[in-house]
Design an enzyme around this catalytic site. Structure first.
Site, PDB file in Angstrom:
ATOM      1  CG  HIS A  10      -6.895  -0.137  -1.655  1.00 14.30           C
ATOM      2  ND1 HIS A  10      -5.629   0.386  -1.581  1.00 14.30           N
ATOM      3  CD2 HIS A  10      -7.732   0.865  -1.294  1.00 14.30           C
ATOM      4  CE1 HIS A  10      -5.684   1.646  -1.205  1.00 14.30           C
ATOM      5  NE2 HIS A  10      -6.950   1.968  -1.010  1.00 14.30           N
ATOM      6  CD  GLU A  88     -10.885   6.311   0.867  1.00 12.75           C
ATOM      7  OE1 GLU A  88     -11.943   6.249   1.535  1.00 12.75           O
ATOM      8  OE2 GLU A  88      -9.780   5.934   1.302  1.00 12.75           O
ATOM      9  N   GLY A 184     -10.133   2.597   2.734  1.00 16.28           N
ATOM     10  CA  GLY A 184     -10.015   2.939   4.142  1.00 16.28           C
ATOM     11  C   GLY A 184     -11.262   3.556   4.732  1.00 16.28           C
TER      12      GLY A 184
END
Length: 249
Positions: A10, A88, A184
């Site tokens: 993102h 995440e 991530g």
């Protein structure tokens, strides 16, 4: 036949900008993040990518990045599947804390271990904490005991892989071109699995926001090649900036 898979982290979120641990907290994109989403779409358009299906998490920073990229691609009509399994990594008791302040308090090495190690989770969030996902209606159909109060990258991988095997991989094997817009650490988990890299190597991997990572896979979904789209030096600098987020000021 070469299968194409794009992993896209993102765009910059408000807590990326504030340098805070985010995890499952549902913060939105900044204006820069929205621009990164559009720029990612342009890079994929310039590459000539025609997607068949897209996947994302249930967190708005990933959802809005995907929407912005698809708009730039003029592929807004694409089927989109959302799953909590692409969320995440849950940062437990660190969620909401300033990364630099946490590094100053606990030491940069400890924060690096919490952020980037493979199997060491941060301190857990208590199930009674209002921020625990068990209190969030988007997870109401899931077993509360199965919802994390913290995660390592190893447990994030355990969470992500069933969705890879059950949902994403079959589409690739069928010849579909797939876009996964996530986070991530959920993307680091997929990267580790696809490239079969060691637990030590994953410690040094940082994925920048808003830069598409294109994988070319063979019929058995073995990696033939992978590269960031656009300027490789820009991707390198952006990854280094991610690494520096966990350092004391």
């Amino acid at each position: 036949m070469t299968r194409k898979l794009v992993l896209l982290r993102h765009g910059q979120s408000q807590w990326n900008l504030d340098n805070r641990f985010t995890g499952w907290v549902d913060v939105d994109l900044t204006e820069q993040g929205r621009q990164e989403a559009a720029a990612a779409g342009k890079l994929m358009k310039d590459e000539g990518l025609q997607f068949d299906v897209a996947y994302t998490s249930v967190l708005k920073r990933a959802i809005h990045t995907l929407q912005g990229a698809l708009k730039e691609l003029d592929q807004d009509w694409l089927p989109v599947h959302k799953s909590w399994r692409l969320n995440e990594r849950h940062y437990g008791g660190l969620q909401g804390l300033d990364k630099a302040e946490t590094a100053a308090k606990h030491g940069e090495e400890q924060v690096k271990i919490w952020r980037r190690s493979y199997d060491i989770p941060p301190p857990a969030m208590d199930v009674t904490d209002p921020g625990h996902p068990g209190h969030d209606r988007r997870y109401a159909t899931l077993d509360r005991n199965a919802l994390p109060g913290t995660e390592s990258l190893a447990t994030t991988l355990v969470r992500v892989l069933p969705y890879w095997h059950d949902a994403i991989a079959p589409q690739l094997k069928a010849g579909q071109t797939v876009l996964v817009t996530a986070h991530g650490n959920s993307l680091r988990a997929l990267y580790k699995y696809l490239n079969d890299i060691s637990n030590a190597q994953i410690l040094e991997l940082n994925i920048p926001t808003g830069i598409p990572l294109l994988f070319e896979l063979d019929d058995n979904l073995q990696v033939q090649s992978y590269r960031y789209l656009g300027d490789p030096e820009a991707a390198k600098r952006a990854a280094e900036a991610v690494a520096n987020q966990g350092k004391a000021k």
